[in-house]
Design a protein around this motif. Structure first.
Motif, mmCIF file in Angstrom:
data_model
loop_
_atom_site.group_PDB
_atom_site.id
_atom_site.type_symbol
_atom_site.label_atom_id
_atom_site.label_comp_id
_atom_site.label_asym_id
_atom_site.label_seq_id
_atom_site.Cartn_x
_atom_site.Cartn_y
_atom_site.Cartn_z
ATOM 1 N N ILE A 103 9.939 27.803 120.441
ATOM 2 C CA ILE A 103 10.448 26.966 121.520
ATOM 3 C C ILE A 103 9.509 27.092 122.711
ATOM 4 N N GLU A 104 8.810 25.992 123.036
ATOM 5 C CA GLU A 104 8.051 25.995 124.284
ATOM 6 C C GLU A 104 8.996 25.589 125.414
ATOM 7 N N ILE A 105 9.184 26.481 126.363
ATOM 8 C CA ILE A 105 9.981 26.177 127.546
ATOM 9 C C ILE A 105 9.131 25.267 128.427
ATOM 10 N N LYS A 106 9.587 24.039 128.611
ATOM 11 C CA LYS A 106 8.771 22.995 129.255
ATOM 12 C C LYS A 106 9.522 22.466 130.481
ATOM 13 N N PRO A 107 9.551 23.208 131.568
ATOM 14 C CA PRO A 107 10.387 22.805 132.708
ATOM 15 C C PRO A 107 9.898 21.532 133.373
ATOM 16 N N CYS A 108 10.852 20.753 133.863
ATOM 17 C CA CYS A 108 10.521 19.659 134.772
ATOM 18 C C CYS A 108 10.108 20.261 136.112
ATOM 19 N N PRO A 109 9.356 19.530 136.916
ATOM 20 C CA PRO A 109 8.915 20.058 138.210
ATOM 21 C C PRO A 109 10.080 20.582 139.049
ATOM 22 N N GLY A 110 9.904 21.769 139.600
ATOM 23 C CA GLY A 110 10.905 22.360 140.471
ATOM 24 C C GLY A 110 12.032 23.073 139.756
ATOM 25 N N ARG A 111 11.968 23.143 138.413
ATOM 26 C CA ARG A 111 13.070 23.748 137.655
ATOM 27 C C ARG A 111 12.571 24.882 136.739
ATOM 28 N N PHE A 112 11.540 25.575 137.157
ATOM 29 C CA PHE A 112 10.907 26.569 136.293
ATOM 30 C C PHE A 112 11.857 27.708 135.938
ATOM 31 N N THR A 133 15.189 26.708 134.087
ATOM 32 C CA THR A 133 14.924 26.273 132.719
ATOM 33 C C THR A 133 14.657 27.475 131.823
ATOM 34 N N GLY A 134 13.832 28.405 132.283
ATOM 35 C CA GLY A 134 13.580 29.606 131.501
ATOM 36 C C GLY A 134 14.847 30.378 131.206
ATOM 37 N N ARG A 135 15.691 30.500 132.206
ATOM 38 C CA ARG A 135 16.932 31.266 132.046
ATOM 39 C C ARG A 135 17.890 30.585 131.085
ATOM 40 N N LEU A 136 18.134 29.294 131.286
ATOM 41 C CA LEU A 136 19.135 28.595 130.491
ATOM 42 C C LEU A 136 18.671 28.349 129.057
ATOM 43 N N VAL A 137 17.389 28.060 128.871
ATOM 44 C CA VAL A 137 16.884 27.889 127.504
ATOM 45 C C VAL A 137 16.972 29.212 126.740
ATOM 46 N N SER A 175 7.921 30.478 124.270
ATOM 47 C CA SER A 175 6.600 30.450 124.905
ATOM 48 C C SER A 175 6.630 29.493 126.081
ATOM 49 N N SER A 176 5.688 29.674 126.997
ATOM 50 C CA SER A 176 5.594 28.747 128.127
ATOM 51 C C SER A 176 4.272 28.934 128.853
ATOM 52 N N PHE A 177 3.793 27.830 129.439
ATOM 53 C CA PHE A 177 2.666 27.901 130.365
ATOM 54 C C PHE A 177 3.106 28.483 131.707
ATOM 55 N N GLU A 178 4.393 28.388 132.000
ATOM 56 C CA GLU A 178 4.913 28.751 133.315
ATOM 57 C C GLU A 178 5.395 30.203 133.324
ATOM 58 N N ILE A 179 4.673 31.051 134.047
ATOM 59 C CA ILE A 179 5.013 32.469 134.088
ATOM 60 C C ILE A 179 6.402 32.681 134.684
ATOM 61 N N ASP A 180 6.766 31.892 135.686
ATOM 62 C CA ASP A 180 8.105 32.035 136.286
ATOM 63 C C ASP A 180 9.203 31.731 135.269
ATOM 64 N N ALA A 181 8.961 30.756 134.398
ATOM 65 C CA ALA A 181 9.940 30.433 133.366
ATOM 66 C C ALA A 181 10.045 31.555 132.343
ATOM 67 N N LEU A 182 8.914 32.112 131.953
ATOM 68 C CA LEU A 182 8.936 33.224 131.000
ATOM 69 C C LEU A 182 9.587 34.463 131.603
ATOM 70 N N ARG A 183 9.321 34.699 132.875
ATOM 71 C CA ARG A 183 9.932 35.847 133.556
ATOM 72 C C ARG A 183 11.458 35.700 133.580
ATOM 73 N N ALA A 184 11.934 34.496 133.841
ATOM 74 C CA ALA A 184 13.375 34.255 133.854
ATOM 75 C C ALA A 184 13.960 34.380 132.454
ATOM 76 N N ALA A 185 13.227 33.921 131.449
ATOM 77 C CA ALA A 185 13.682 34.062 130.066
ATOM 78 C C ALA A 185 13.764 35.532 129.667
ATOM 79 N N GLN A 186 12.790 36.299 130.108
ATOM 80 C CA GLN A 186 12.778 37.735 129.821
ATOM 81 C C GLN A 186 14.014 38.421 130.395
ATOM 82 N N ALA A 187 14.371 38.061 131.618
ATOM 83 C CA ALA A 187 15.531 38.675 132.263
ATOM 84 C C ALA A 187 16.833 38.225 131.601
#
Length: 255
Positions: A118-127, A130-134, A152-164
């Motif tokens: 699953i590539e976490i692909k946030p819309c602008p402003g929702r990094f 999106t990481g958390r909810l996905v 996986s994600s290009f967005e470090i903030d999204a991955l950080r939220a997914a990790q938490a």
């Protein structure tokens, strides 16, 4: 150093890009069916949030390219998104194909024993959200699965939220060119893998990543010759649009 280097890499050498590559509408169940038809047992897809926070599949920030709709995806509810035709752009045979939710895809993949990146692909402003909810949704949908989805994600903030949100789910840092501080990023996010554009990878970099204990996936590899070269460098998996050219039933080195 990742905490997971000794865990076996469960994903096959070839992974179907966006479900079924370019042979069917991307990020749809029809795409996944195409991947299955060619023998694939792993696929990649893009997941983002609707306006009412439903996880669904779409690559772009707008629905214009891959549906008969117009406008920003993040402004549409899932009810609105579900009314769109996400297949007609690929030909009349796919007309009426829906934009699937992550729940739809989870049910299909598990029924078919297909593994998922699953590539976490946030819309602008929702990094972060999106990481958390996905991550939360993926953990719920694959609860008890022998192989969980890889986030996986290009967005470090999204991955950080997914990790938490779901620390037990495996993560991969996704990039085009591999940054100089890749070791720090992978360690901070406790990733199991690095995913990169194959054209930016060198044999020396591949060796360094593998020696550091990480798995390595390259996108988007569409020729057998290139896939074999990368495999020779130690790359674990390649993601391809040409699911018709790369045969998943045979090891790349033996083709």
């Amino acid at each position: 150093m990742s905490q997971h280097p000794k865990q076996p890499w469960p994903y096959p050498e070839v992974v179907a890009h966006r479900g079924g590559g370019t042979l069917a509408p991307e990020n749809t169940i029809a795409g996944f069916r195409e991947g299955i038809r060619y023998g694939y047992r792993a696929a990649e897809c893009d997941v983002k949030l609707s306006a009412d926070n439903v996880c669904f599949l779409l690559h772009d920030d707008t629905v214009d390219r891959t549906s008969n709709g117009k406008g920003e995806a993040k402004a549409k509810t899932m009810a609105e998104l579900s009314m769109l035709d996400a297949g007609g752009w690929k030909g009349a045979a796919h007309a009426g194909e829906a934009l699937p939710t992550l729940a739809n895809v989870a049910a299909y993949c598990q029924a078919q024993a297909m593994l998922l990146n699953i590539e976490i692909k946030p819309c602008p402003g929702r990094f972060e959200e999106t990481g958390r909810l996905v991550a939360q949704e993926a953990a719920r949908l694959w609860a008890g699965a022998s192989v969980p989805p890889l986030l996986s994600s290009f967005e470090i903030d999204a991955l950080r939220a997914a990790q938490a949100a779901a620390p037990a789910l495996p993560r991969a840092f996704l990039c085009e060119a591999i940054p100089a501080n890749w070791r720090d990023i992978l360690a901070e996010l406790d990733c199991v893998a690095l995913h990169c554009d194959h054209v930016t990878l060198t044999e020396a970099l591949a060796r360094d990543i593998k020696q550091a204990g990480y798995q390595l996936l390259c996108y988007t590899v569409n020729t057998l010759e290139r896939a074999q070269t990368l495999r020779g460098w130690g790359v674990d998996s390649v993601c391809t649009d040409r699911v018709d050219l790369l045969a998943p039933q045979r090891p790349l080195a033996a083709q």
